[in-house]
Design an enzyme around this catalytic site. Structure first.
Site, PDB file in Angstrom:
ATOM      1  N   ASP A 190       0.802  -1.225   0.000  1.00  0.00           N
ATOM      2  CA  ASP A 190       0.000   0.000   0.000  1.00  0.00           C
ATOM      3  C   ASP A 190       0.834   1.274   0.000  1.00  0.00           C
ATOM      4  OD1 ASP A 190      -2.342  -1.525   0.047  1.00  0.00           O
ATOM      5  OD2 ASP A 190      -2.388  -1.588   2.226  1.00  0.00           O
ATOM      6  N   GLU A 191       2.040   1.217  -0.564  1.00  0.00           N
ATOM      7  CA  GLU A 191       2.898   2.399  -0.597  1.00  0.00           C
ATOM      8  C   GLU A 191       3.332   2.776  -2.010  1.00  0.00           C
ATOM      9  OE1 GLU A 191       6.099   2.406   2.177  1.00  0.00           O
ATOM     10  OE2 GLU A 191       4.852   1.844   3.886  1.00  0.00           O
TER      11      GLU A 191
END
Length: 300
Positions: free
Chosen positions: A244-245
């Protein structure tokens, strides 16, 4: 009888048969726009849209997206690319030329939640999403009838901790067989391995049910409720090895308050999620997104 999607698709292909897009990133210096636009003029092109951005006019990175009409562009594409090489080299450009009608083939990955998948299928069926949905892959059987009712192949590949590597091998095999350009994770609740991500760099789009960088990972609505947040959101981003980055493409939010319980947050969140994912995918399909490190330049 021709369906609405088929009618809009045919109209789209006819309307834009001579249109192309040129995307450029390079060190910023004077003369880039002049060189590019002069070149297009010499090729008989007419510019219909142009967007540009510089991280810093004094030594930063320059980004440019140009849409233009040019007679017989499909036939002349290779010739124009060859002619542009010398200009690109002089400005140290990272560039690509894409035909407007070079429709991307996409694969949708989904688990049990159906809202993001249904939004994409509805827009595609209505002729609003100009892509070729080549197949849907799921680790569950739940949505097979929905997908196959639209004559889209549906592949059920179960995933467990023990079978993950073999499952991804089968997925990659299918993606290559169907010549997929873009993978869309429409609430696919599995973490992709670094090996899988490496096969498709910058080509996997995810929707995360949180306004990143807050509440990375699982159960974001429950965690948001525990913190008493007043805004919830969703984030669509490219997938990288870091959970999720990856580079963010689009985000949106909705206001909530103390009366909203976790199930309320999920219900409100579903609307945001499907909208954000559809917007991000459209911009990707239209080549409006340029990845720059762990950020994106998005020319709306």
């Amino acid at each position: 009888m021709q369906t609405l999607r088929e009618h809009r698709w045919q109209s789209f292909l006819q309307t834009y048969e001579n249109r192309a897009r040129l995307l450029i990133s390079c060190p910023d210096k004077p003369g880039i726009v002049a060189a590019v636009t002069s070149f297009l003029y010499e090729q008989g092109a007419n510019i219909v849209e142009s967007s540009q951005y510089s991280t810093d006019p004094e030594g930063g990175t320059f980004f440019l997206r140009i849409e233009f009409d040019c007679p017989n562009i499909a036939v002349r594409k290779q010739e124009i690319e060859s002619a542009f090489d010398s200009i690109a080299a002089s400005f140290h450009m990272d560039w690509r030329l894409r035909l407007h009608n070079d429709v991307k083939r996409i694969a949708i990955f989904v688990s049990k939640a159906e809202h993001c998948l249904l939004e994409l299928l509805w827009q595609w069926q209505a002729g609003e999403l100009f892509a070729d949905i080549a197949l849907v892959i799921s680790n569950h059987e739940y949505l097979r009838s929905t997908v196959e009712s639209m004559d889209i192949p549906y592949f059920h590949i179960p995933v467990t901790k023990e079978t993950k590597a073999e499952a991804e091998r089968k997925q990659i095999e299918l993606l290559k067989q169907y010549e997929i350009d873009t993978i869309v994770l429409a609430r696919y609740m599995q973490i992709l391995s670094p090996a899988f991500v490496a096969e498709f760099p910058g080509r996997i789009i995810n929707i995360h049910h949180s306004f990143l960088p807050a509440f990375v990972g699982a159960r974001p609505y429950e965690r948001a409720y525990e913190r008493g947040v007043k805004l919830i959101g969703a984030t669509s981003h490219y997938v990288t090895d870091d959970l999720d980055e990856g580079p963010i493409i689009e985000q949106d939010v909705a206001r909530v308050d103390h009366r909203h319980h976790p199930e309320d947050l999920k219900r409100i969140g579903r609307i945001i999620e499907k909208t954000v994912l559809a917007r991000a995918l459209k911009w990707h399909l239209e080549d409006r997104v340029i990845i720059h490190g762990n950020k994106t330049i998005v020319f709306y």
